[in-house]
Design a protein around this motif. Structure first.
Motif, PDB file in Angstrom:
ATOM      1  N   ALA A  30     -22.855 -32.878 -34.757  1.00  0.00           N
ATOM      2  CA  ALA A  30     -21.732 -32.896 -33.801  1.00  0.00           C
ATOM      3  C   ALA A  30     -21.965 -34.218 -32.956  1.00  0.00           C
ATOM      4  N   PHE A  31     -20.314 -34.661 -32.785  1.00  0.00           N
ATOM      5  CA  PHE A  31     -20.291 -36.090 -32.340  1.00  0.00           C
ATOM      6  C   PHE A  31     -19.185 -35.884 -31.242  1.00  0.00           C
ATOM      7  N   ARG A  32     -19.146 -36.973 -30.063  1.00  0.00           N
ATOM      8  CA  ARG A  32     -17.971 -37.104 -29.393  1.00  0.00           C
ATOM      9  C   ARG A  32     -17.954 -38.418 -29.088  1.00  0.00           C
ATOM     10  N   VAL A  33     -16.553 -39.441 -29.311  1.00  0.00           N
ATOM     11  CA  VAL A  33     -16.553 -40.651 -28.959  1.00  0.00           C
ATOM     12  C   VAL A  33     -15.462 -40.857 -27.996  1.00  0.00           C
ATOM     13  N   VAL A  34     -15.511 -41.545 -27.012  1.00  0.00           N
ATOM     14  CA  VAL A  34     -14.528 -41.492 -25.958  1.00  0.00           C
ATOM     15  C   VAL A  34     -14.345 -43.076 -25.633  1.00  0.00           C
ATOM     16  N   SER A  35     -13.211 -43.420 -25.820  1.00  0.00           N
ATOM     17  CA  SER A  35     -12.801 -45.130 -25.634  1.00  0.00           C
ATOM     18  C   SER A  35     -13.079 -45.112 -24.054  1.00  0.00           C
ATOM     19  N   GLY A  36     -12.953 -46.517 -23.477  1.00  0.00           N
ATOM     20  CA  GLY A  36     -12.815 -47.198 -22.355  1.00  0.00           C
ATOM     21  C   GLY A  36     -11.533 -46.681 -21.632  1.00  0.00           C
ATOM     22  N   VAL A  55     -12.121 -50.528 -16.709  1.00  0.00           N
ATOM     23  CA  VAL A  55     -12.882 -49.973 -15.700  1.00  0.00           C
ATOM     24  C   VAL A  55     -13.836 -48.861 -15.755  1.00  0.00           C
ATOM     25  N   ILE A  56     -13.448 -47.760 -16.883  1.00  0.00           N
ATOM     26  CA  ILE A  56     -14.459 -46.775 -17.081  1.00  0.00           C
ATOM     27  C   ILE A  56     -14.911 -47.246 -18.441  1.00  0.00           C
ATOM     28  N   GLY A  57     -16.149 -47.352 -18.652  1.00  0.00           N
ATOM     29  CA  GLY A  57     -16.543 -47.546 -20.003  1.00  0.00           C
ATOM     30  C   GLY A  57     -16.766 -46.582 -20.949  1.00  0.00           C
ATOM     31  N   PRO A  58     -16.760 -46.656 -22.437  1.00  0.00           N
ATOM     32  CA  PRO A  58     -16.766 -45.768 -23.494  1.00  0.00           C
ATOM     33  C   PRO A  58     -18.174 -44.875 -23.398  1.00  0.00           C
ATOM     34  N   LYS A  59     -17.807 -43.763 -24.291  1.00  0.00           N
ATOM     35  CA  LYS A  59     -19.255 -42.879 -24.401  1.00  0.00           C
ATOM     36  C   LYS A  59     -19.078 -42.589 -25.908  1.00  0.00           C
ATOM     37  N   SER A  68     -13.746 -48.564 -28.549  1.00  0.00           N
ATOM     38  CA  SER A  68     -13.251 -49.617 -27.922  1.00  0.00           C
ATOM     39  C   SER A  68     -13.221 -49.564 -26.258  1.00  0.00           C
ATOM     40  N   TYR A  69     -13.194 -50.729 -25.814  1.00  0.00           N
ATOM     41  CA  TYR A  69     -13.316 -50.986 -24.108  1.00  0.00           C
ATOM     42  C   TYR A  69     -12.532 -52.128 -23.983  1.00  0.00           C
ATOM     43  N   ASP A  70     -11.517 -52.154 -23.014  1.00  0.00           N
ATOM     44  CA  ASP A  70     -10.591 -53.259 -22.717  1.00  0.00           C
ATOM     45  C   ASP A  70      -9.705 -53.826 -23.622  1.00  0.00           C
ATOM     46  N   ASP A  71     -10.568 -54.717 -24.556  1.00  0.00           N
ATOM     47  CA  ASP A  71      -9.574 -55.464 -25.700  1.00  0.00           C
ATOM     48  C   ASP A  71     -10.746 -55.400 -27.059  1.00  0.00           C
ATOM     49  N   PRO A  96      -3.475 -49.073 -22.783  1.00  0.00           N
ATOM     50  CA  PRO A  96      -2.986 -47.392 -23.177  1.00  0.00           C
ATOM     51  C   PRO A  96      -3.678 -46.614 -22.439  1.00  0.00           C
ATOM     52  N   GLU A  97      -3.501 -45.161 -22.682  1.00  0.00           N
ATOM     53  CA  GLU A  97      -4.697 -44.388 -22.192  1.00  0.00           C
ATOM     54  C   GLU A  97      -6.094 -44.212 -22.922  1.00  0.00           C
ATOM     55  N   ALA A  98      -7.054 -43.638 -22.567  1.00  0.00           N
ATOM     56  CA  ALA A  98      -8.031 -43.522 -23.180  1.00  0.00           C
ATOM     57  C   ALA A  98      -8.198 -42.373 -24.359  1.00  0.00           C
ATOM     58  N   LEU A  99      -9.028 -42.731 -25.315  1.00  0.00           N
ATOM     59  CA  LEU A  99      -8.843 -41.988 -26.327  1.00  0.00           C
ATOM     60  C   LEU A  99     -10.296 -40.922 -26.456  1.00  0.00           C
ATOM     61  N   GLU A 100     -10.400 -39.704 -26.832  1.00  0.00           N
ATOM     62  CA  GLU A 100     -11.333 -38.686 -26.777  1.00  0.00           C
ATOM     63  C   GLU A 100     -11.320 -37.870 -28.274  1.00  0.00           C
ATOM     64  N   MET A 101     -12.176 -38.297 -29.151  1.00  0.00           N
ATOM     65  CA  MET A 101     -12.373 -37.702 -30.152  1.00  0.00           C
ATOM     66  C   MET A 101     -13.808 -36.871 -30.418  1.00  0.00           C
ATOM     67  N   GLU A 102     -13.622 -35.685 -31.260  1.00  0.00           N
ATOM     68  CA  GLU A 102     -14.845 -34.913 -31.140  1.00  0.00           C
ATOM     69  C   GLU A 102     -14.942 -34.251 -32.689  1.00  0.00           C
ATOM     70  N   GLY A 103     -15.930 -33.654 -33.241  1.00  0.00           N
ATOM     71  CA  GLY A 103     -15.785 -33.115 -34.289  1.00  0.00           C
ATOM     72  C   GLY A 103     -17.303 -33.009 -34.966  1.00  0.00           C
ATOM     73  N   CYS A 104     -17.418 -32.581 -36.289  1.00  0.00           N
ATOM     74  CA  CYS A 104     -18.691 -32.314 -36.928  1.00  0.00           C
ATOM     75  C   CYS A 104     -18.731 -32.925 -38.337  1.00  0.00           C
ATOM     76  N   ILE A 105     -19.464 -33.921 -38.568  1.00  0.00           N
ATOM     77  CA  ILE A 105     -19.590 -34.709 -39.744  1.00  0.00           C
ATOM     78  C   ILE A 105     -20.603 -34.049 -40.687  1.00  0.00           C
ATOM     79  N   PRO A 106     -20.211 -33.806 -42.092  1.00  0.00           N
ATOM     80  CA  PRO A 106     -21.417 -33.435 -42.809  1.00  0.00           C
ATOM     81  C   PRO A 106     -22.352 -34.432 -43.017  1.00  0.00           C
ATOM     82  N   ARG A 107     -23.576 -33.789 -43.043  1.00  0.00           N
ATOM     83  CA  ARG A 107     -24.871 -34.774 -43.196  1.00  0.00           C
ATOM     84  C   ARG A 107     -24.820 -35.263 -44.479  1.00  0.00           C
TER      85      ARG A 107
END
Length: 208
Positions: A66-72, A76-80, A128-131, A192-203
């Motif tokens: 399980a994963f979640r990736v969120v851009s900055g 102002v607000i950092g990525p996760k 990504s964050y800022d540039d 532009p807007e922040a991006l959020e992506m989540e999902g399941c990656i096969p081992r």
């Protein structure tokens, strides 16, 4: 006689009111008693939606990560970056920076040293964050393309980008989002807007 009648009526009314308020035996006015009941206490609270690893709305299948990736958001607000319910990178952990957050890398030479020696099957999470693009050269773009990116070659100043790839993939990764920096569509002033992506990656399957 009138005083006696008034006293009896008063006692009777007092008994009825007390019975209603206390809900004790003899309370024969349930409809009236409901008027004194708080609406909050009479309505069953809706159950909270269960969250799974990294906040996913449903669990991943077996042998998936399980994963979640969120851009900055702007600058102002950092990525996760979260993997298997463990926050790998975030502003709270104080290990994110402007540019590409694979690790805290801001120099293109350090970035190349970081990516080149990856072992086959290594997962790569990018937010990504800022540039993300100013310090990228042709080699770094090519390396990300080899990791499965479709958009690395198009990244430009202050674009938003999240990506999950792997060393040695044969096809392009399905886990990638990209939004161009455009003054006509930007959500923030200059970003532009922040991006959020989540999902399941096969081992990665291992030979027995």
């Amino acid at each position: 006689p009138l005083r006696i009648v008034a006293l009896v009526v008063s006692v009777g009314l007092t008994w009825i009111v007390v019975s209603i308020l206390l809900g004790g035996p003899g309370g024969g006015f349930p409809r009236i008693q409901q008027l004194f009941t708080s609406p909050e206490s009479s309505v069953t609270a809706a159950p909270r939606a269960r969250k799974y690893k990294c906040g996913l709305p449903q669990p991943c299948p077996e042998e998936h990560l399980a994963f979640r990736v969120v851009s900055g958001a702007a600058n102002v607000i950092g990525p996760k970056i979260c993997l298997e319910d463990k926050m790998l990178m975030s502003s709270v952990k104080d290990n994110v920076g402007r540019g590409l957050n694979i690790a805290l890398v801001n120099d293109v030479n350090d970035l190349l040293k970081f990516i080149r020696p990856l072992h086959e099957g290594t997962l790569v999470f990018v937010a990504s964050y800022d540039d993300p693009a100013t310090k990228m050269n042709e080699e770094t773009r090519k390396l990300f393309s080899e990791l499965g990116s479709r958009n690395a070659k198009e990244l430009a100043f202050r674009d938003s980008w999240v990506f999950v790839g792997a060393k040695g993939v044969q096809n392009k990764s399905p886990f990638e989002q990209h939004v161009k920096n455009s003054k006509h569509t930007n959500k923030y002033e200059g970003w532009p807007e922040a991006l959020e992506m989540e999902g399941c990656i096969p081992r990665r399957s291992t030979a027995s």
